[in-house]
Each structure stands twice: as C-alpha cells, then as structure tokens.
Enzyme design. Structure first.
Site, PDB file in Angstrom:
ATOM      1  N   TRP A 103       0.927  -1.345   0.002  1.00  0.00           N
ATOM      2  CA  TRP A 103      -0.005  -0.061   0.034  1.00  0.00           C
ATOM      3  C   TRP A 103       0.944   1.212  -0.077  1.00  0.00           C
ATOM      4  O   TRP A 103       0.474   2.231  -0.688  1.00  0.00           O
ATOM      5  CB  TRP A 103      -0.939  -0.092   1.316  1.00  0.00           C
ATOM      6  CG  TRP A 103      -1.896  -1.282   1.071  1.00  0.00           C
ATOM      7  CD1 TRP A 103      -1.943  -2.429   1.767  1.00  0.00           C
ATOM      8  CD2 TRP A 103      -2.698  -1.211   0.061  1.00  0.00           C
ATOM      9  NE1 TRP A 103      -2.980  -3.216   1.373  1.00  0.00           N
ATOM     10  CE2 TRP A 103      -3.471  -2.780   0.214  1.00  0.00           C
ATOM     11  CE3 TRP A 103      -3.378  -0.974  -1.199  1.00  0.00           C
ATOM     12  CZ2 TRP A 103      -4.174  -3.357  -0.756  1.00  0.00           C
ATOM     13  CZ3 TRP A 103      -4.150  -1.244  -1.971  1.00  0.00           C
ATOM     14  CH2 TRP A 103      -4.581  -2.576  -1.627  1.00  0.00           C
ATOM     15  N   ASP A 172      -1.798   6.467   6.288  1.00  0.00           N
ATOM     16  CA  ASP A 172      -2.844   5.461   6.047  1.00  0.00           C
ATOM     17  C   ASP A 172      -3.129   4.592   6.975  1.00  0.00           C
ATOM     18  O   ASP A 172      -2.367   3.609   7.447  1.00  0.00           O
ATOM     19  CB  ASP A 172      -2.416   4.700   4.568  1.00  0.00           C
ATOM     20  CG  ASP A 172      -3.077   3.601   4.073  1.00  0.00           C
ATOM     21  OD1 ASP A 172      -4.336   3.464   4.936  1.00  0.00           O
ATOM     22  OD2 ASP A 172      -2.933   3.006   2.994  1.00  0.00           O
ATOM     23  N   LYS A 196     -12.584  -2.141   6.998  1.00  0.00           N
ATOM     24  CA  LYS A 196     -11.794  -3.036   8.034  1.00  0.00           C
ATOM     25  C   LYS A 196     -12.256  -2.713   9.476  1.00  0.00           C
ATOM     26  O   LYS A 196     -12.828  -3.625  10.123  1.00  0.00           O
ATOM     27  CB  LYS A 196     -10.235  -3.040   7.603  1.00  0.00           C
ATOM     28  CG  LYS A 196     -10.033  -3.178   6.376  1.00  0.00           C
ATOM     29  CD  LYS A 196      -8.567  -2.869   6.035  1.00  0.00           C
ATOM     30  CE  LYS A 196      -8.395  -2.760   4.604  1.00  0.00           C
ATOM     31  NZ  LYS A 196      -8.418  -4.019   3.825  1.00  0.00           N
TER      32      LYS A 196
HETATM   33  C1  LIG Z   1      -3.364  -0.282   4.288  1.00  0.00           C
HETATM   34  C2  LIG Z   1      -4.305  -0.324   3.202  1.00  0.00           C
HETATM   35  N1  LIG Z   1      -4.303   1.006   2.573  1.00  0.00           N
HETATM   36  C3  LIG Z   1      -5.021   1.144   1.320  1.00  0.00           C
HETATM   37  C4  LIG Z   1      -6.092   0.011   1.001  1.00  0.00           C
HETATM   38  C5  LIG Z   1      -6.894   0.365  -0.028  1.00  0.00           C
HETATM   39  O1  LIG Z   1      -8.141   0.695   0.117  1.00  0.00           O
HETATM   40  P1  LIG Z   1      -9.432   0.823  -0.950  1.00  0.00           P
HETATM   41  O2  LIG Z   1      -9.776  -0.253  -1.240  1.00  0.00           O
HETATM   42  O3  LIG Z   1     -10.313   1.409   0.290  1.00  0.00           O
HETATM   43  O4  LIG Z   1      -8.881   1.827  -1.832  1.00  0.00           O
HETATM   44  C6  LIG Z   1      -6.242  -1.003   1.656  1.00  0.00           C
HETATM   45  C7  LIG Z   1      -6.964  -2.209   1.270  1.00  0.00           C
HETATM   46  O5  LIG Z   1      -6.807  -3.154   1.582  1.00  0.00           O
HETATM   47  C8  LIG Z   1      -5.207  -1.044   2.996  1.00  0.00           C
HETATM   48  O6  LIG Z   1      -5.346  -2.415   3.550  1.00  0.00           O
END
Ligand SMILES: Cc1ncc(COP(=O)(O)O)c(C=O)c1O
Length: 361
Positions: A103, A172, A196
């Site tokens: 991520w 994040d 989550k």
């Molecule tokens: C730490 C983290 N950041 C970003 C995301 C991406 O999120 P989204 O699907 O809401 O764009 C995730 C998805 O699993 C994640 O675990």
C-alpha cells in the site's frame, strides 16, 4: 446466531453483531421517518444528525478537539494516495514516504504519476517488507512524511511513530484506525477506507488538521479538494449515506459499549497474543513478520508446505472459520482480527490451529 461464521476476512471484514442487529431493526423505518436510512435525503435533519454524531464521536475517541476536521470521502483509501499530494504537496516542495509494503508502494506510485517530488526516506523492501524500518533519512523541509501504520498484507505495524521534527505525519490507517489510543499531535492527516475497522466499503474517513486545509490549492477539481468536503460538512454532493450510518453505529459501539480506545487496545493485544503464542521460527506455524513489528490486526503466518496451507484454509472453513487465506501476492495464511473480531472467534481459531498441528505436525 449459529449460521454466522468466525470471520477473519481482511476487508470488507466482520462488523460488530450489535451494529448489524441495529441496522436490521431500523432498516425499514429509520427513527419514525417511515423510510429506510437508504431512502432518506442526505439533506434531512435525520441524516445531518448521523454525520454530526459520527464526527463528534471520532474526535472524542481520539481525544482531539475541533482543530481537526473529519471528512467522509468516496474513492476508498486508494483515492487518498492521489488526493494527498494534489492537496498538500506543492511543486516547490518534496515529501518523504516510508515504504513498508504494497500500500505504501501504491501511495508512492500515485505521487510520482503527479510528477511530485517524492523521496523514499526509508524502506523494508530488502527483507520483503517483513519489518518496520527504523533507519530513516527524513528531511526537515519536507511537506509531510507519509507512512502506512498497519500493513494489511505483510502483517506489520508501526508501534512507535517516527520523530519527524515537526513535519506533519500523514498515515494510511486503513487497517488499524481506532484500534489503539493515538497521540494525534504529530499527525497532520490520517485516513482509512472504512471496510476494515469502521464499517462497510464505500466511504473513506479523512481526519485533517485544519491549518493544512489552508494549503489546498484553488485550481483542483471540486471533488478532489479537501476544502470542498470541509466547507460542506462532507455534503457537497450525495455522500454514501448507508456506509456513513454504519460507521456512526460502529463508533457508537466502540465508545459506548467497548468504552474507548484503551479498552479495545487491551482486547486487541490479548487476541493477537493468543495466536502469536503458537508461532516460532522452527515451528509448525511460522510468523512472517519480525516479532518487534508484528501487527495486532493482521496475523500472517506460514505452514511447512503450500499443500498444508491449502488444507488448513479449507478445513478451517469446514469448521466455521473463514477468510484465512493470505493475500494472493504473498501466499500463506492470514488471520485479520480487527476490532469487531470477537475473542470467542480467536479462541475457536487457536483450538483449531492446535488440533491441526497435532494431526499434521
Ligand atoms: C493499508 C491499506 N491501504 C489502502 C488500501 C486500499 O483501500 P481501498 O480499497 O479502500 O482503496 C487497503 C486495502 O486493503 C489497505 O489495507
């Protein structure tokens, strides 16, 4: 309810049962409006109360005042990878990014697409992102330092945040928001896709320090500008009302039933330790994350062979435990044990892990 499984999905993930029951009981007629929450106007007093309560609870849970603004944005956490540099990284400045896995890598990629000056000020790529790097090369004049506080796929988590000498940290927190007490002082912005720890997919919570809103450039498309959301209480256009309502109920549960972040943190530590206690370097279950960087939210582990891993996931499901397959990019197994995952689910999993090892170890 016996037909519900023990849900270890990484996201969308299990929600607190009392929240689901409340949604069920209010679904056809929300607060005597004669309409479902999915049918009422986002401009109604009833929905205004929902969004305002969700914002107030978030500030109270984090023990912060209204020097921070809570926004509800669509586009998931992934859109934030672009909005953050668009809004907060002027071309004359650079930003430091710490790369701790999939991520963070995506966040860096999006800032690069925008041709922004990005410096990777630390990384754990050398060891397949199995740890949180301590050795950082931070610059005092960076616009911000971006981190991923919990790495959902690699199973690592920041337990202490870096000292950035006043440069705002942007994090994040998609997979660990509101899972532990947080000193917000070093943070300029935190964000989390809801699916989550907060609610269903479809909304991303952004908590931003108000002075940073003054840095937002005028010449951005309205929907990509933080000030559009802050000026209109996240009601510039039609927001994802049902997702925000669910988030409000999850926050209510966290505050009123669980009793806040200290309590949920204690519970999360106990839950994670029960599983981590079954792991050792040479054992049947081998944790993939460095023990000092282990996540309290996503417990990642390997078994002696891929064949055993497949059987483990399949037999677990036969026994009422779902979502234990590791992310497709890394393989292995993963138990995602967010706030709403109950202790009895963990105990069931631990018993199963012990008996699976006895039979196959
Ligand atoms: C730490 C983290 N950041 C970003 C995301 C991406 O999120 P989204 O699907 O809401 O764009 C995730 C998805 O699993 C994640 O675990």
């Amino acid at each position: 309810m016996d037909n519900r499984i023990h849900n270890f999905n990484p996201g969308p993930a299990t929600l607190p049962l009392p929240v689901l029951k409340k949604i069920q009981s209010t679904f056809l007629n929300y607060q005597n409006t004669g309409m479902s929450i999915t049918e009422i106007s986002h401009r109604s007093k009833a929905f205004d109360d929902v969004i305002n309560d969700a914002k107030a609870r978030t500030l109270r849970l984090l023990k912060i005042d209204d020097t921070y603004e809570v926004l509800f944005v669509q586009g998931g956490a992934s859109l934030q990878f672009s909005m953050i540099p668009m809004n907060l990284l002027p071309d004359s400045k650079k930003a430091d990014y710490i790369n701790t896995g999939t991520w963070s890598t995506k966040a860096i990629k999006e800032a690069n697409i925008l041709n922004k000056q990005v410096s990777v000020a630390g990384s754990s790529e050398d060891k397949n992102f199995s740890y949180i790097p301590k050795d950082l090369n931070l610059s005092p004049d960076a616009a911000y330092v971006h981190i991923t506080s919990n790495n959902t796929i690699k199973g690592t988590q920041w337990h202490e945040f870096p000292d950035t000498n006043g440069v705002p940290i942007i994090s994040d927190m998609s997979s660990d928001i509101l899972s532990r007490p947080l000193d917000m002082k070093p943070f300029g912005l935190i964000y989390a896709g809801a699916q989550k720890n907060l609610g269903p997919a479809g909304v991303c919570m952004v908590i931003i320090r108000k002075d940073l809103l003054e840095k937002v450039p005028d010449n951005l498309p309205s929907m990509l500008k933080y000030t559009t959301y802050s000026n209109k209480n996240s009601l510039y256009n039609t927001p994802p009302c049902f997702a925000i309502y669910t988030v409000q109920l999850v926050l209510e549960w966290l505050e009123d039933t669980i009793g806040g972040l200290e309590n949920i943190h204690d519970m999360n530590i106990k839950k994670a330790n029960l599983i981590y206690n079954l792991m050792s370097d040479e054992g049947f279950y081998r944790g993939t994350a460095d023990p000092k960087s282990r996540s309290l939210m996503n417990v990642t582990f390997r078994l002696p062979s891929e064949d055993l891993e497949k059987r483990f996931v399949a037999e677990a499901l036969e026994n009422g435990m779902g979502g234990l397959k590791g992310h497709r990019s890394v393989g292995g197994c993963r138990a995602s044990i967010y706030n709403a995952c109950e202790m009895k689910s963990i105990e069931t999993l631990v018993d199963f892990m012990k008996s699976f090892e006895q039979k196959n170890g």
